[in-house]
Design a protein around this motif. Structure first.
Motif, mmCIF file in Angstrom:
data_model
loop_
_atom_site.group_PDB
_atom_site.id
_atom_site.type_symbol
_atom_site.label_atom_id
_atom_site.label_comp_id
_atom_site.label_asym_id
_atom_site.label_seq_id
_atom_site.Cartn_x
_atom_site.Cartn_y
_atom_site.Cartn_z
ATOM 1 N N MET C 59 0.828 -1.200 0.000
ATOM 2 C CA MET C 59 0.000 0.000 0.000
ATOM 3 C C MET C 59 0.864 1.253 0.000
ATOM 4 S SD MET C 59 -2.637 1.583 -0.288
ATOM 5 C CE MET C 59 -3.713 0.210 -0.592
ATOM 6 N N ARG C 63 0.437 4.253 -2.510
ATOM 7 C CA ARG C 63 0.195 5.625 -2.062
ATOM 8 C C ARG C 63 1.112 6.599 -2.782
ATOM 9 N NH1 ARG C 63 -4.616 6.751 -0.394
ATOM 10 N NH2 ARG C 63 -3.662 8.711 -0.978
ATOM 11 N N TYR C 99 -0.489 -1.490 -10.552
ATOM 12 C CA TYR C 99 -1.294 -0.853 -9.511
ATOM 13 C C TYR C 99 -2.469 -1.758 -9.125
ATOM 14 C CZ TYR C 99 -4.245 2.479 -7.076
ATOM 15 O OH TYR C 99 -5.028 3.087 -6.122
ATOM 16 N N HIS C 106 -3.037 -6.262 -1.832
ATOM 17 C CA HIS C 106 -3.133 -5.583 -0.537
ATOM 18 C C HIS C 106 -4.377 -6.069 0.202
ATOM 19 C CE1 HIS C 106 -3.576 -2.384 2.474
ATOM 20 N NE2 HIS C 106 -4.789 -2.154 1.994
ATOM 21 N N TRP C 172 -9.691 -7.612 -4.656
ATOM 22 C CA TRP C 172 -9.751 -8.761 -3.746
ATOM 23 C C TRP C 172 -11.060 -9.496 -3.922
ATOM 24 C CZ3 TRP C 172 -12.450 -9.869 1.056
ATOM 25 C CH2 TRP C 172 -13.443 -8.951 1.389
ATOM 26 N N HIS C 441 -11.812 0.828 6.393
ATOM 27 C CA HIS C 441 -10.478 0.930 6.993
ATOM 28 C C HIS C 441 -10.557 1.415 8.427
ATOM 29 C CE1 HIS C 441 -8.804 0.271 2.973
ATOM 30 N NE2 HIS C 441 -7.741 -0.130 3.622
ATOM 31 N N ARG C 502 -9.976 2.440 -6.551
ATOM 32 C CA ARG C 502 -9.234 1.720 -7.595
ATOM 33 C C ARG C 502 -8.909 2.604 -8.787
ATOM 34 N NH1 ARG C 502 -13.396 -3.315 -6.911
ATOM 35 N NH2 ARG C 502 -12.272 -4.428 -5.302
HETATM 36 C C1 HEA Z 1 -7.631 -6.074 7.087
HETATM 37 C C2 HEA Z 1 -7.717 -5.358 6.072
HETATM 38 C C3 HEA Z 1 -6.962 -4.126 5.705
HETATM 39 C C4 HEA Z 1 -6.057 -3.357 6.411
HETATM 40 C C5 HEA Z 1 -5.550 -3.592 7.806
HETATM 41 C C6 HEA Z 1 -5.687 -2.270 5.561
HETATM 42 C C7 HEA Z 1 -4.779 -1.265 5.915
HETATM 43 C C8 HEA Z 1 -4.475 -0.172 5.135
HETATM 44 N N1 HEA Z 1 -5.005 0.115 3.891
HETATM 45 FE FE1 HEA Z 1 -6.279 -1.052 2.830
HETATM 46 N N2 HEA Z 1 -7.578 -2.199 1.794
HETATM 47 C C9 HEA Z 1 -8.140 -3.373 2.217
HETATM 48 C C10 HEA Z 1 -7.953 -3.984 3.443
HETATM 49 C C11 HEA Z 1 -7.126 -3.490 4.433
HETATM 50 N N3 HEA Z 1 -6.344 -2.374 4.368
HETATM 51 C C12 HEA Z 1 -9.003 -3.903 1.212
HETATM 52 C C13 HEA Z 1 -9.810 -5.183 1.298
HETATM 53 C C14 HEA Z 1 -8.959 -3.003 0.147
HETATM 54 C C15 HEA Z 1 -9.705 -3.094 -1.178
HETATM 55 C C16 HEA Z 1 -8.842 -3.759 -2.185
HETATM 56 C C17 HEA Z 1 -9.499 -3.754 -3.512
HETATM 57 O O1 HEA Z 1 -9.797 -2.676 -4.037
HETATM 58 O O2 HEA Z 1 -9.728 -4.842 -4.036
HETATM 59 C C18 HEA Z 1 -8.068 -1.931 0.553
HETATM 60 C C19 HEA Z 1 -7.791 -0.830 -0.237
HETATM 61 C C20 HEA Z 1 -7.034 0.241 0.189
HETATM 62 C C21 HEA Z 1 -6.924 1.472 -0.529
HETATM 63 C C22 HEA Z 1 -7.647 1.825 -1.815
HETATM 64 C C23 HEA Z 1 -6.869 1.526 -3.020
HETATM 65 C C24 HEA Z 1 -7.677 1.742 -4.259
HETATM 66 O O3 HEA Z 1 -8.907 1.661 -4.232
HETATM 67 O O4 HEA Z 1 -7.060 2.006 -5.299
HETATM 68 C C25 HEA Z 1 -6.071 2.275 0.200
HETATM 69 C C26 HEA Z 1 -5.684 3.639 -0.184
HETATM 70 O O5 HEA Z 1 -5.062 4.338 0.485
HETATM 71 C C27 HEA Z 1 -5.670 1.536 1.370
HETATM 72 C C28 HEA Z 1 -4.809 1.996 2.354
HETATM 73 C C29 HEA Z 1 -4.495 1.298 3.515
HETATM 74 C C30 HEA Z 1 -3.576 1.816 4.512
HETATM 75 C C31 HEA Z 1 -2.808 3.086 4.440
HETATM 76 C C32 HEA Z 1 -3.568 0.883 5.528
HETATM 77 C C33 HEA Z 1 -2.810 1.019 6.815
HETATM 78 O O6 HEA Z 1 -3.731 1.200 7.827
HETATM 79 C C34 HEA Z 1 -1.951 -0.144 7.068
HETATM 80 C C35 HEA Z 1 -1.487 -0.163 8.465
HETATM 81 C C36 HEA Z 1 -0.748 -1.416 8.665
HETATM 82 C C37 HEA Z 1 0.004 -1.607 9.682
HETATM 83 C C38 HEA Z 1 0.134 -0.568 10.692
HETATM 84 C C39 HEA Z 1 0.648 -2.945 9.801
HETATM 85 C C40 HEA Z 1 1.775 -2.893 10.704
HETATM 86 C C41 HEA Z 1 2.334 -4.243 10.940
HETATM 87 C C42 HEA Z 1 3.412 -4.402 11.645
HETATM 88 C C43 HEA Z 1 4.090 -3.243 12.221
HETATM 89 C C44 HEA Z 1 3.918 -5.751 11.851
HETATM 90 C C45 HEA Z 1 5.291 -5.791 12.385
HETATM 91 C C46 HEA Z 1 5.877 -7.092 12.143
HETATM 92 C C47 HEA Z 1 6.416 -7.887 13.076
HETATM 93 C C48 HEA Z 1 6.526 -7.549 14.503
HETATM 94 C C49 HEA Z 1 6.903 -9.209 12.673
HETATM 95 N N4 HEA Z 1 -6.268 0.310 1.335
#
Ligand code: HEA
Ligand code: HEA
Ligand code: CUA
Ligand SMILES: [Cu+2]
Lengths: 291, 113, 626, 306
Positions: C59, C63, C99, C106, C172, C441, C502
């Motif tokens: 992601m 971004r 993309y 993702h 997805w 989200h 998307r």
């Molecule tokens: C559980 C589900 C989940 C989670 C947690 C997230 C988390 C995030 N998502 Fe996501 N997202 C989806 C599920 C999820 N997303 C789904 C299903 C889609 C749709 C896809 C599609 O269109 O088909 C999507 C789509 C999606 C989009 C739209 C893209 C598009 O339409 O073109 C965006 C845009 O910014 C985005 C951003 C983010 C961001 C910034 C985070 C952040 O919040 C991430 C934060 C993550 C962390 C903070 C993880 C940190 C982990 C650690 C630190 C582990 C450390 C490791 C050890 C100790 C071993 N996501």
């Protein structure tokens, strides 16, 4: 600490672990086949007139396979009962029969039923060309009698090269008997015994054919669901056979000697799975072979 | 500890127990025969014309359901199972039917002009 | 496949019997191919966290493209193009199909390789048997099989990035017909292509979840300690119980659908392909007669229960932590239990709210709108009960508690914004806009993920015998909280502007994306969002270091560092194989904090009921094994 | 009502341009106010509790906690409000959209057919009859496979990318698709619907403000999804007639009008504002950053059997 209730039952639930486990697993299997059957229902309801073929499968063979599965279901509960009565030899024989039944079922499926389909061809005609082949189809009479129209001509493809070669303008099909005598009332309903394609070869203009393919899953929705569901079912049968074989081999005699109830429980849970596979087939058989 | 030695290894008790099982054996065989007969019946019925194709399907499914019921009730011992397992199965049945029924609804309630 | 795995289920369930006679296991058997629920849980946890981070990294790449469409990614662009191969990031610039791959992966990775493994499998495996006083799962070998199925599925998913054409790129949700025809270019290989591998990987993941679900349910039913009646179960166990049922019954229809999509792709069937398709100007030669909507029904039949799979374990974790840190019993335990049961039940009959715009008539949509709103009510009850639990407490702001408190309003925002989506007439406007992205989200990222962090910090001492460093934990917490909101709040604005999800160009090429709101155009909002996402990436570094460093160097603590009441805290730290030294017996409910008349402000579940208590507050009849 | 409307504008929603749109906006507004009230109420309580009952201030917790039934009342009112929104607004609104289509006599009927990555429009022309379409006739110059032998097809109008409709007339759009699922989203008209191959889904709206609006494809349909843009021009009646005439002449000329914007297969799809359309005022000059290549979705050969 040892894991409790692997053999004896937990007083408040009255069950031992694997029994709970297998039933939960079967619940998920119900949903799995539920998904497939719902697909079957909807695809069939959506099918256009004439596009859901009837009577293309070999009924006696299918019925025999059904009987084989039923017999194996009986022998597997008898095997279990034998264990409960501590008759290991009887168990061994019942189990052997069960395994053989499973194997016969699979062999029939894989060496006879499926391959036969792959050799059969069906040329689906373009709607505007149907009239041209009326002498094979007999649709006038069928419409009169309120029967579904025939929209494809099936049989053995005599000139396979025609599939790839654009210079050949016609398909030559050794017709299934139905198309030789389309107006014979005996052909209005599926035959009980399988009748092979005749020597009567029909020439069909490629121009008039929408699609000419063998009876594989790609042929139409009927075969797609047939192969997918029976394929998945076959995998289940295979799984069951493998488990039963393991329980029948000498290794499990040791389990029996240590604690006969343990082996009986194992046979019970795998038997439950086997009955379930049988139960699915009880629905598959009429849905695909008869209706 | 939680898996006590198998009581049925005690000859006397086992005798009694085995007797109970023995009585069931006949029933299993009878059910097997019934299932075979009903298989033949399904085949036969499919060559009888019940008016419409739908009617034939309904009849065949009724027979199949009856057969499946026998397998479940007798071979799978569902006729006398614990409450817990009934519960699991009732929910499952409900959800499968929900899947069928709701999808059906959605299918046949499209927007039409 | 099912047959053989189930087969494994039967005999292996009995096999462990002899194996517990203790002989020293080799290192591999003990730590890698272990059947111990704790080791498996930890493996799941570490893998899941890594995948969360991996999904997040994907992601972060997206971004960049959203904020600076068409620009070459500085510094790492070239490296990424080497890693992912030609056609992905040529010259550091992201290609549109790449993309789409990143987006689909993702979503898939975050949900099925990240949150489900951590929330359900890892915590469920590690905590549930301990909390119910069981020596292990009922079927330890099936448990190991479940993990390895997950591992294979995950490996297939990751490997799919490196086959020609790259990973799956149809979202997805893999809507057909797009997913059926995806990747079928000139060099199409039947199996080695992104979408087919996605299907195969998914089937492994489903197998893993099904095995896990069977195991969890059986364990909870059969292995509860003496005296641990249903109404004495910790709330976390309840949430896992319901979650397991969701997975058990909702996944198989999707598995069926995946099999059908697989057949469509490799065997030439047309389950999801209607008659008369014209792709790229040419009629497609297929048998036709299929239905694209069939896939959507089967997908969302899982898809909706799945979202509750993502949230229920987090509810459970947060409940434990709130009770523990407010030092008082959870308010309305019974209604909480009832609510999660109702959520579980209803979640099976609301799925079509993802399909409002697929041409649904008024009867069906009225039905699904009603059920969707009904399901929001138990959620409201759960959240209210958490809030009310705090009243009259003596709140300690430990690290887990910080995350748990942050969870509440974040989930609140996500849940509340689900309400307009539930009205199909409002969804006419909002469907597939960034409003939807922001809605879910808020629930899964600052919601579930915060819940997971809370859980990691909370149970870490039980798994390692040591505490994680508090200072660095806070350095992790505050930036994460702030960044999450900077990321997802503006997405509501973008959604209200009408910007759709998307969009490879981030809305730059659209009039709507260039309308202004709150001083920036919809497209320009991408920039602060992206910077916040990258900052949050940085904020995870203290966590990762802390997580591994503390295993060896954290502060040593005793068996019950949080002064908690549930049974897992009666086991020794780093519980041995078999877990408990003395088989635990439960004499009371799970949250007896600040019991009047006691000196300690917590009374553990295995402390027998005293004479004085009996007279004072009429305890429940002491049922052993209800 | 005025104050209610503010919240949507505050959140950036562009102005409505259709007759029914304000009703959609209202339900959004109500929902947002309702959510806002709940959120603020709970947040205030939450902050208070966290401060009031922190350990330093309140060292010993109260075992029993809240005893009042306030939460029940609260939950009950949530149910009530949701029920009102559902029964009072959402269901009737939807029924109006899908059950009460305007009479064809005074409505414009048009078929919108999605394809990767363009919108094709098929208008029946003066005779009000749609000509036959056949997939086997699809070609570069005949994107919809219109059968010129069908008398009803003679006067049909086929355009790509741009659709004109007259103001204050109901418009019925029947959606379908040639290849994959698209979504016909008209943000300003507060209407959208999926275009699904194999089905025909009708939707309708009545534009009330002349202008040029974007047609968005709202469903992921492949690599060019982000550039799949159409233009809806809401004309004054006389302009509309002029457009019709111009189009009809084109249709009468060549066997079929090769739409100016049709893309030959294999060539890059349209990116950015569709050529031949008037970019709306204030539209950005930037095109899309990269031209999508169409290798994503070639015709799928049936792998075996023929
Ligand atoms: C559980 C589900 C989940 C989670 C947690 C997230 C988390 C995030 N998502 Fe996501 N997202 C989806 C599920 C999820 N997303 C789904 C299903 C889609 C749709 C896809 C599609 O269109 O088909 C999507 C789509 C999606 C989009 C739209 C893209 C598009 O339409 O073109 C965006 C845009 O910014 C985005 C951003 C983010 C961001 C910034 C985070 C952040 O919040 C991430 C934060 C993550 C962390 C903070 C993880 C940190 C982990 C650690 C630190 C582990 C450390 C490791 C050890 C100790 C071993 N996501
Ligand atoms: C864990 C995940 C999760 C959860 C719990 C939910 C919960 C809900 N979701 Fe969501 N949803 C998703 C994940 C989730 N959703 C995802 C991933 C998608 C998009 C999938 C895709 O297309 O890719 C989606 C999409 C989605 C849609 C489809 C939108 C569209 O595609 O157009 C709809 C429509 O009805 C919907 C509705 C709801 C509702 C009514 C709830 C309700 O259950 C919510 C109930 C909760 C509340 C009502 C909150 C109560 C709280 C309070 C009252 C206290 C408030 C206090 C403070 C804030 C301090 N969701
Ligand atoms: Cu067409 Cu997106
Ligand atoms: Cu949902």
């Amino acid at each position: 600490m040892e894991i409790p209730y692997t053999i004896s039952t937990r007083p408040d639930t009255g069950l031992w672990n694997a029994k709970v486990g297998i039933w939960l697993f079967l619940a998920s299997e119900v949903m799995l086949f539920g998904g497939l059957f719902s697909a079957y229902i909807f695809l069939r309801l959506d099918a256009l007139p004439g596009e859901w073929p009837h009577g293309l499968l070999n009924v006696p063979v299918g019925a025999m396979n059904t009987a084989i599965l039923i017999i194996s279901s009986v022998t597997v509960v008898l095997a279990w009962a034998a264990l409960k009565m501590r008759r290991y030899r009887a168990y061994w024989w019942y189990m052997l029969v069960t395994i053989l039944c499973g194997i016969i079922f699979l062999v029939v499926k894989l060496t006879y039923e499926w391959p036969q389909k792959f050799e059969h061809y069906g040329a689906k005609l373009k709607p505007e060309a149907l009239a041209k082949y009326e002498k094979y189809l007999g649709n006038e009479r069928r419409t009169e009698k309120g029967l579904e129209p025939r929209v494809e001509i099936t049989g053995h493809l005599e000139n396979h090269e025609a599939l790839a070669d654009p210079n050949i303008k016609e398909f030559e099909i050794g017709l299934d008997p139905v198309y030789v005598e389309p107006n014979n009332p005996a052909n209005d309903r599926p035959h009980f015994f399988y009748v092979p394609p005749t020597d009567h070869v029909a020439k069909i203009d490629k121009e008039d054919v929408e699609r000419n393919t063998s009876f594989g899953p790609w042929h139409n929705q009927y075969f797609a669901t047939y192969f997918t569901i029976t394929g998945l079912h076959g995998l289940h049968v295979l799984g069951g056979v493998l488990v039963f074989t393991y329980m029948w081999l000498p290794v499990s005699k040791k389990v029996y000697q240590r604690n006969p109830e343990h082996l009986a429980n194992r046979v019970e849970v795998s038997g439950l799975f086997w009955h379930f596979v049988d139960l699915i087939w009880i629905f598959v058989f009429p849905l695909f072979y008869l209706l | 500890m939680n898996n006590p030695p198998d009581i049925s290894q005690d000859p006397a008790e086992h005798e009694e127990y085995a007797h109970g099982v023995h009585q069931h054996v006949m029933r299993y065989v009878m059910v097997g025969v019934t299932l075979l007969v009903f298989t033949a019946l399904t085949v036969a019925l499919s060559y009888v014309n019940f008016g419409t194709a739908k009617a034939n399907i309904v009849v065949a499914m009724l027979v199949a359901t009856f057969k499946a019921g026998l397998v479940a009730a007798i071979f799978m011992h569902l006729a006398a199972e614990k409450r817990l397992i009934y519960r699991v199965l009732i929910f499952t049945a409900f959800f499968v039917l929900g899947l069928f029924f709701l999808t059906y609804l959605a299918w046949y309630n499209p927007i039409v002009r | 496949m099912d047959a053989s795995t189930s087969a494994a289920a039967h005999h292996e369930s009995h096999e462990h019997h002899g194996e517990h006679e203790h002989h020293e296991l080799g290192w591999w058997r003990k730590y890698v191919f272990s059947t111990d629920h704790k080791v498996i849980g930890i493996w799941y946890g570490v893998c899941g966290l890594l995948f969360l981070f991996f999904g997040f990294s994907l992601m972060m790449m997206m971004r960049f493209q959203l904020a600076y469409p068409g620009h070459a990614m500085p510094v790492i662009g070239g490296v990424l193009s080497k890693i992912f191969g030609p056609g992905t990031m040529d010259g550091g610039k992201m290609a549109p199909e790449f993309y789409n791959s990143l987006g689909a992966m993702h979503g898939t990775i975050m949900i099925f390789l990240g949150v489900v493994p951590v929330a359900f499998a890892a915590f469920g495996n590690f905590v549930v048997p301990l909390q119910i006083g069981a020596p292990d799962m009922t079927f330890p070998k099936v448990n190991a099989a479940s993990f390895w199925a997950f591992f294979v599925g995950a490996a297939v998913m990751v490997a799919s990035f490196f086959v020609p054409g790259g990973a799956a790129k149809s979202g997805w949700t893999s809507y057909t017909p797009l997913a059926d025809i995806a990747d079928k270019g000139p060099h199409y290989h039947l199996i080695w292509n992104g979408q087919t591998m996605w299907i195969l990987g998914f089937i492994f993941l489903i197998t893993s979840s099904l095995l896990g679900a069977v195991n969890f349910i059986t364990t909870i039913i059969q292995l509860r300690a003496k005296g641990l009646t249903w109404m004495r179960l910790p709330f976390f166990v309840w949430t896992q119980f319901v979650t397991a049922f969701l997975l058990l019954l909702a996944f198989p229809p999707l598995e069926a659908a995946l099999v059908m999509q697989f057949m469509d792709r490799v065997a030439g069937t047309s389950f999801f392909l209607p008659t008369g398709l014209v792709v790229n100007g040419a009629a497609v030669h297929i048998s036709g007669g299929g239905s694209p909507l069939l896939w959507q029904h089967l997908f969302w039949f899982l898809g909706h229960p799945e979202v509750y799979v993502l949230i229920l374990p987090a509810f459970g974790i947060v409940a434990e932590i709130i009770a523990n840190n407010s030092r008082k019993p959870l308010w309305g335990y019974k209604s909480l239990v009832f609510s999660v049961l109702v959520i579980g039940f209803l979640s099976f009959i609301v799925w079509a709210h993802h399909m409002w715009l697929t041409g649904m008539g008024s009867t069906v949509s009225a039905f699904f709108q009603t059920t969707t709103l009904l399901i929001s009510i138990p959620s409201v009850i759960v959240l209210s009960a958490f809030f009310i639990s705090l009243w009259g407490g003596s709140i300690r702001f430990t690290v887990p508690m910080l995350w748990a408190t942050a969870f509440l309003p974040m989930f609140g925002i996500g849940g509340l914004t689900g309400i307009p989506l539930a009205f199909n007439s409002a969804d006419l406007y909002l469907h597939d806009t960034y409003y939807v992205i922001a809605h879910f989200h808020y629930i899964v990222a600052p919601g579930t993920i915060f819940g997971l962090f809370a859980g990691v910090y909370y149970w870490y001492p039980k798994a390692t015998g040591r505490m994680m460093n508090e200072f660095w934990s806070k350095v992790h917490f505050w930036p994460s909280l702030i960044c999450m909101n900077v990321i997802f709040l503006p997405m509501f604005l973008q959604g209200m502007l009408g910007m759709h999800r998307r969009w490879y160009d981030g809305g730059q090429g659209w009039t709507i994306g260039n309308e202004h709101v709150w001083g920036l155009s919809g497209f320009q909002w991408n920039t602060p969002i992206s910077w916040a996402a990258w900052t949050m990436g940085l904020a995870q570094i203290p966590f990762i270091i802390n997580f591994f460093w503390s295993i060896k160097h954290g502060k040593k603590v005793d068996d019950n560092p949080w002064e908690a009441t549930t049974l897992e805290w009666t086991a020794p730290n780093r519980p041995p194989h078999g877990n408990f030294v003395i088989t635990p017996v439960a004499y009371r409910g799970p949250y007896e904090y600040s019991l009047p008349g006691r000196e300690k402000d917590f009374t553990m579940q295995n402390e027998p009921v005293e004479e004085t208590e009996r007279t004072r507050r009429r305890p429940e009849p002491e049922t052993v094994l209800a | 009502m005025i104050s209610l409307a503010l919240i949507n504008q505050f959140l950036g929603q562009p102005p409505n341009a259709s007759e029914h749109g304000y009703q959609i906006d209202h339900i959004l507004e109500f929902a947002h106010w309702f959510m806002g009230a709940l959120f603020l109420g709970w947040s205030a309580y939450f902050v208070f509790v966290l401060i009031r009952f922190r350990r330093r201030k309140h060292p010993r917790a109260d075992y029993h906690g809240v005893k009042s039934a306030i939460s029940t009342h609260l939950e009950f009112s949530v149910v009530l409000i949701e029920a009102v929104l559902l029964i009072g607004f959402a269901i009737p609104l939807w029924a109006k959209r899908v059950n009460e289509f305007p009479d064809t006599k005074d409505a414009i009927v048009v078929h919108a057919v999605g394809q990767q990555f363009n919108w094709n429009f098929h208008l029946p022309g003066p005779d009000g009859q749609f000509g036959r379409r056949d997939v086997n006739l699809v070609s570069n110059s005949n994107p919809l496979g219109l059968d010129q032998n069908d008398p009803a097809a003679k006067d049909d109008i086929v355009t790509t990318g741009e659709l004109h409709v007259p103001v204050n007339h109901p418009v019925i759009v029947e959606l379908s698709s040639k290849d994959v699922i698209h979504n016909f989203a008209l943000v300003h008209m507060r209407i959208a619907g999926d275009a699904i191959p194999g089905s025909l889904i009708p939707m309708w709206f009545k534009p009330v403000k002349p202008g040029t609006y974007e047609i968005i494809c709202g469903q992921l349909c492949g690599l060019g999804h982000y550039g799949m843009k159409g233009t809806l021009v809401v004309d004054e009646p006389n302009e509309y007639q002029a457009w019709l005439k111009e189009r009809a002449e084109l249709a009468g000329g060549a066997a079929s009008a090769p739409p100016a914007t049709q893309r030959p297969p294999g060539e890059p799809a349209q990116a950015g504002p569709t050529p031949g359309t008037v970019p709306p005022p204030g539209a950005p000059k930037v095109g899309n950053p990269q031209l999508p290549q169409d290798k994503n979705a070639a015709p799928s050969p049936s792998p075996s059997g023929q």
